[in-house]
Write a protein that holds these residues in place. Structure first.
Motif, mmCIF file in Angstrom:
data_model
loop_
_atom_site.group_PDB
_atom_site.id
_atom_site.type_symbol
_atom_site.label_atom_id
_atom_site.label_comp_id
_atom_site.label_asym_id
_atom_site.label_seq_id
_atom_site.Cartn_x
_atom_site.Cartn_y
_atom_site.Cartn_z
ATOM 1 N N VAL A 187 1.022 -1.312 0.014
ATOM 2 C CA VAL A 187 -0.023 -0.193 -0.101
ATOM 3 C C VAL A 187 0.928 1.086 -0.050
ATOM 4 O O VAL A 187 1.882 1.399 0.726
ATOM 5 C CB VAL A 187 -0.910 0.033 1.038
ATOM 6 N N HIS A 188 0.487 2.302 -0.723
ATOM 7 C CA HIS A 188 0.978 3.546 -0.784
ATOM 8 C C HIS A 188 -0.223 4.380 -0.379
ATOM 9 O O HIS A 188 -1.056 4.516 -0.795
ATOM 10 C CB HIS A 188 1.528 4.031 -2.254
ATOM 11 N N ALA A 189 0.087 5.086 0.886
ATOM 12 C CA ALA A 189 -1.039 5.819 1.443
ATOM 13 C C ALA A 189 -0.819 7.365 1.112
ATOM 14 O O ALA A 189 0.222 7.899 1.142
ATOM 15 C CB ALA A 189 -1.109 5.504 2.981
ATOM 16 N N GLN A 190 -1.895 7.879 1.081
ATOM 17 C CA GLN A 190 -1.827 9.662 1.300
ATOM 18 C C GLN A 190 -2.807 10.068 2.218
ATOM 19 O O GLN A 190 -3.739 9.488 2.775
ATOM 20 C CB GLN A 190 -2.673 9.810 0.011
ATOM 21 N N VAL A 191 -2.496 11.232 2.590
ATOM 22 C CA VAL A 191 -2.950 12.072 3.736
ATOM 23 C C VAL A 191 -3.191 13.551 3.180
ATOM 24 O O VAL A 191 -2.124 14.043 3.192
ATOM 25 C CB VAL A 191 -2.137 12.036 5.010
#
Length: 272
Positions: A187-191
């Motif tokens: 997973v590559h997460a974004q905030v």
């Protein structure tokens, strides 16, 4: 879903490819491979990996089937009208910072599409919230090994994330990320950061929760909220001093994770 036939409309055929050798042509619509219905190009790639293939397609309203043995390294050789044959999964969240909602009227229709389709996340790297996954989707992610996925986390605190997405009764993102980790999905997460909402202690908790899942969560991007003149929600941009403080905080995290993980892990976006 509508009752229309789900098939992949072919717009290009490589003459020297496997499908071209069997006589498929532009205008045909691929229904199934080895009896398995195809819903998108992922299914095509997955089911066409066998050596012996049976292709079922529609031509001029008639269903036809051809069979053949694929030579080693031979490409299927098909180009489709769209990546998704059964339609796009649209977003049902109501994020205050949604950029689509901040578009002026009168632009081309495609700019107003709110997509939240995990298949496009796998295929094109678009970010999704995972709020619309069904158990069938989870089974498919596992069976077809759909990795990596790009996930809009925004906050791991359930209450804060619910506010940011504008919905109640959404799945706990921490449990979903753990489930993906258990399946071996990267997973590559974004905030997307909104001043006073998911920064400060909320962001510290989010980073800690995501770091606890490293390497399954391979990276976290921090993006300041972007607003246009058409935005009507009661949120604001970051002031210069606030942005500088966030970058300082991110610098500390990056240094710590470089020592612990051998990777920076947290990546502030260029917009900062």
């Amino acid at each position: 879903m509508s009752t229309r036939t789900v098939c992949g409309r072919i717009i290009g055929v490589e003459p020297t490819g496997f499908a071209g050798r069997l006589g498929l042509a532009p205008g045909d619509c691929l229904l199934a491979i080895n009896g398995a219905p195809v819903r998108d190009v992922i299914d095509v790639q997955f089911y066409a990996s066998e050596e012996e293939l049976e292709l079922t397609f529609v031509r001029d309203g008639q269903v036809q089937t051809v069979r053949g043995v694929r030579a080693y390294g031979e490409e299927l050789g098909l180009e489709f009208e769209t990546l998704l044959f059964d339609g796009l999964r649209v977003c049902h969240n109501r994020c205050e910072f949604c950029f689509v909602a901040q578009m002026p009227k009168g632009l081309r229709p495609s700019l107003y599409v709110r997509d939240d389709d995990y298949r496009l996340s796998f295929l094109t790297g678009s970010f999704v919230t995972l709020t619309n996954l069904t158990e069938a989707d989870w089974r498919r992610i596992e069976m077809q090994g759909l990795s990596p996925l790009y996930v809009s986390v925004h906050a791991t605190d359930p209450v804060v994330r619910s506010r940011l997405l504008g919905r109640t009764n959404i799945p706990d993102i921490r449990e979903q990320l753990q489930r993906l980790a258990n399946l071996g999905v990267e997973v590559h997460a974004q905030v997307v950061l909104v001043p006073g909402v998911n920064d400060g202690p909320v962001l510290e908790r989010t980073i800690a929760d995501l770091a606890a899942l490293y390497r399954a969560v391979a990276s976290v991007s921090l993006v300041p909220v972007g607003l246009t003149q058409f935005q009507r929600a009661p949120i604001r941009r970051y002031a210069k001093g606030e942005a500088r403080a966030l970058l300082g905080q991110a610098r500390e995290w990056r240094g710590r994770f470089a020592r612990e993980f051998g990777a920076r892990f947290v990546h502030p976006s260029d917009e900062f």
